[in-house]
Design a protein around this motif. Structure first.
Motif, PDB file in Angstrom:
ATOM      1  N   ALA A 112       0.774  -0.963   0.401  1.00 47.50           N
ATOM      2  CA  ALA A 112      -0.379  -0.181  -0.250  1.00 47.50           C
ATOM      3  C   ALA A 112       0.755   1.398   0.571  1.00 47.50           C
ATOM      4  N   GLY A 113       2.627   1.327   0.962  1.00 44.66           N
ATOM      5  CA  GLY A 113       2.859   2.503   0.464  1.00 44.66           C
ATOM      6  C   GLY A 113       3.597   2.568  -0.822  1.00 44.66           C
ATOM      7  N   ARG A 114       4.034   1.528  -1.094  1.00 45.50           N
ATOM      8  CA  ARG A 114       4.059   1.673  -2.574  1.00 45.50           C
ATOM      9  C   ARG A 114       3.267   2.232  -3.564  1.00 45.50           C
ATOM     10  N   LEU A 115       2.285   1.878  -3.600  1.00 45.68           N
ATOM     11  CA  LEU A 115       1.133   2.026  -4.396  1.00 45.68           C
ATOM     12  C   LEU A 115       1.027   3.846  -4.198  1.00 45.68           C
ATOM     13  N   ALA A 116       0.836   4.053  -2.763  1.00 47.51           N
ATOM     14  CA  ALA A 116       0.899   5.686  -2.592  1.00 47.51           C
ATOM     15  C   ALA A 116       2.086   6.249  -2.973  1.00 47.51           C
ATOM     16  N   GLN A 117       3.400   6.208  -3.044  1.00 44.28           N
ATOM     17  CA  GLN A 117       4.211   6.454  -3.622  1.00 44.28           C
ATOM     18  C   GLN A 117       4.739   6.690  -5.256  1.00 44.28           C
ATOM     19  N   ALA A 118       4.072   5.615  -5.971  1.00 45.49           N
ATOM     20  CA  ALA A 118       3.735   5.654  -7.599  1.00 45.49           C
ATOM     21  C   ALA A 118       2.209   6.368  -7.704  1.00 45.49           C
ATOM     22  N   LEU A 119       1.912   6.660  -7.182  1.00 46.35           N
ATOM     23  CA  LEU A 119       0.400   7.760  -6.673  1.00 46.35           C
ATOM     24  C   LEU A 119       1.379   9.201  -6.952  1.00 46.35           C
ATOM     25  N   ALA A 120       1.775   9.403  -6.319  1.00 44.06           N
ATOM     26  CA  ALA A 120       2.588  10.594  -5.816  1.00 44.06           C
ATOM     27  C   ALA A 120       3.276  10.767  -7.179  1.00 44.06           C
ATOM     28  N   LEU A 121       4.288  10.062  -7.321  1.00 41.84           N
ATOM     29  CA  LEU A 121       4.927  10.212  -8.636  1.00 41.84           C
ATOM     30  C   LEU A 121       4.168  10.439  -9.880  1.00 41.84           C
ATOM     31  N   LEU A 122       3.075   9.601 -10.013  1.00 40.13           N
ATOM     32  CA  LEU A 122       2.378  10.580 -11.007  1.00 40.13           C
ATOM     33  C   LEU A 122       2.443  11.849 -11.155  1.00 40.13           C
ATOM     34  N   GLY A 123       1.505  12.377  -9.975  1.00 44.80           N
ATOM     35  CA  GLY A 123       1.935  14.071  -9.985  1.00 44.80           C
ATOM     36  C   GLY A 123       3.368  15.038 -10.019  1.00 44.80           C
ATOM     37  N   ALA A 124       4.194  14.235  -9.911  1.00 42.81           N
ATOM     38  CA  ALA A 124       5.374  14.921  -9.452  1.00 42.81           C
ATOM     39  C   ALA A 124       5.904  15.698 -10.637  1.00 42.81           C
ATOM     40  N   ALA A 125       6.811  16.042 -10.541  1.00 40.76           N
ATOM     41  CA  ALA A 125       7.031  16.909 -11.260  1.00 40.76           C
ATOM     42  C   ALA A 125       6.641  16.834 -12.553  1.00 40.76           C
ATOM     43  N   THR A 148      -6.331   9.160 -16.681  1.00 38.08           N
ATOM     44  CA  THR A 148      -5.738   7.980 -16.642  1.00 38.08           C
ATOM     45  C   THR A 148      -4.912   8.309 -15.907  1.00 38.08           C
ATOM     46  N   LYS A 149      -4.650   9.504 -14.812  1.00 38.50           N
ATOM     47  CA  LYS A 149      -4.413  10.321 -13.690  1.00 38.50           C
ATOM     48  C   LYS A 149      -5.192   9.402 -12.564  1.00 38.50           C
ATOM     49  N   LYS A 150      -6.706  10.143 -12.931  1.00 42.89           N
ATOM     50  CA  LYS A 150      -7.411   9.557 -11.911  1.00 42.89           C
ATOM     51  C   LYS A 150      -7.674   8.407 -12.106  1.00 42.89           C
ATOM     52  N   ALA A 151      -7.465   7.515 -12.787  1.00 44.14           N
ATOM     53  CA  ALA A 151      -8.214   6.058 -12.627  1.00 44.14           C
ATOM     54  C   ALA A 151      -6.550   5.768 -11.781  1.00 44.14           C
ATOM     55  N   PHE A 152      -5.826   6.323 -11.946  1.00 43.78           N
ATOM     56  CA  PHE A 152      -4.515   5.580 -11.025  1.00 43.78           C
ATOM     57  C   PHE A 152      -4.933   5.681  -8.947  1.00 43.78           C
ATOM     58  N   GLN A 153      -5.763   7.384  -8.911  1.00 44.80           N
ATOM     59  CA  GLN A 153      -6.005   7.493  -7.951  1.00 44.80           C
ATOM     60  C   GLN A 153      -6.721   6.656  -7.344  1.00 44.80           C
ATOM     61  N   GLN A 154      -7.932   6.643  -8.583  1.00 48.48           N
ATOM     62  CA  GLN A 154      -8.964   5.892  -8.261  1.00 48.48           C
ATOM     63  C   GLN A 154      -8.684   4.577  -7.321  1.00 48.48           C
ATOM     64  N   TYR A 155      -7.857   4.360  -8.119  1.00 52.77           N
ATOM     65  CA  TYR A 155      -7.315   2.279  -7.598  1.00 52.77           C
ATOM     66  C   TYR A 155      -6.466   2.480  -6.703  1.00 52.77           C
ATOM     67  N   VAL A 156      -5.840   3.712  -6.596  1.00 52.62           N
ATOM     68  CA  VAL A 156      -4.568   3.364  -4.841  1.00 52.62           C
ATOM     69  C   VAL A 156      -5.625   3.391  -4.130  1.00 52.62           C
ATOM     70  N   SER A 157      -6.586   4.298  -3.903  1.00 51.15           N
ATOM     71  CA  SER A 157      -7.842   4.299  -3.009  1.00 51.15           C
ATOM     72  C   SER A 157      -8.853   3.005  -2.850  1.00 51.15           C
ATOM     73  N   GLN A 158      -9.039   2.622  -3.907  1.00 46.85           N
ATOM     74  CA  GLN A 158      -9.152   1.257  -3.361  1.00 46.85           C
ATOM     75  C   GLN A 158      -8.637   0.659  -2.675  1.00 46.85           C
ATOM     76  N   VAL A 159      -7.893  -0.425  -2.876  1.00 46.84           N
ATOM     77  CA  VAL A 159      -6.625  -0.606  -2.853  1.00 46.84           C
ATOM     78  C   VAL A 159      -5.988  -0.625  -0.942  1.00 46.84           C
ATOM     79  N   ARG A 160      -6.244   0.699  -1.497  1.00 52.21           N
ATOM     80  CA  ARG A 160      -5.958   1.132   0.245  1.00 52.21           C
ATOM     81  C   ARG A 160      -6.910   0.608   1.989  1.00 52.21           C
ATOM     82  N   THR A 161      -8.131   0.444   0.569  1.00 55.80           N
ATOM     83  CA  THR A 161      -9.513  -0.040   1.868  1.00 55.80           C
ATOM     84  C   THR A 161      -9.566  -1.915   2.035  1.00 55.80           C
ATOM     85  N   VAL A 162      -8.286  -2.841   1.478  1.00 55.54           N
ATOM     86  CA  VAL A 162      -8.298  -3.817   1.045  1.00 55.54           C
ATOM     87  C   VAL A 162      -7.148  -4.288   1.963  1.00 55.54           C
TER      88      VAL A 162
END
Length: 126
Positions: free
Chosen positions: A6-19, A39-53
């Motif tokens: 879950a932490g790595r997924l959150a980091q990946a999402l942060a990278l999507l918006g970084a720089a 696509t960015k929104k889809a990544f955000q939704q995925y990360v939000s979803q798996v954070r609850t799993v």
């Protein structure tokens, strides 16, 4: 599930918006900007979803990852730009492969996909 997914997924999402990785898209015209934003929104939704799993429920991780791969496929079909279309198709294929592993509790491939995806898709969105 291996620790830290879950932490790595959150980091990946942060990278999507970084720089500006997926920001400032659409400079080449067409629908690139919209597809990149979606696509960015889809990544955000995925990360939000798996954070609850639960990390102890690999079946739910697999299901969420398979759905996410399907969403990325839809975005690939919508993309008018061939470079973006190919990048999204590649990521959808990689996600499907990762879903198989995560379904057995091995998140190594998913971690790799989520680490690489922002740069790979971001390059197509520039």
């Amino acid at each position: 599930m291996r620790y830290g997914t879950a932490g790595r997924l959150a980091q990946a999402l942060a990278l999507l918006g970084a720089a500006g990785t997926l920001t400032g898209c659409g400079l080449s015209g067409g629908n690139t900007g919209q597809v990149c934003a979606d696509t960015k929104k889809a990544f955000q939704q995925y990360v939000s979803q798996v954070r609850t799993v639960s990390a102890n429920d690999p079946a739910q991780w697999k299901q969420a990852t398979d759905r996410f791969a399907g969403r990325v496929d839809v975005l690939a079909r919508q993309a008018e730009d061939e470079k973006l279309k190919n990048a999204l198709r590649t990521e959808a294929t990689r996600l499907r492969g990762a879903a198989a592993g995560v379904g057995t509790g091995d998140a190594a491939q998913l971690n790799a996909v989520m680490t690489d995806a922002p740069d790979r898709i971001g390059a197509a969105c520039d």
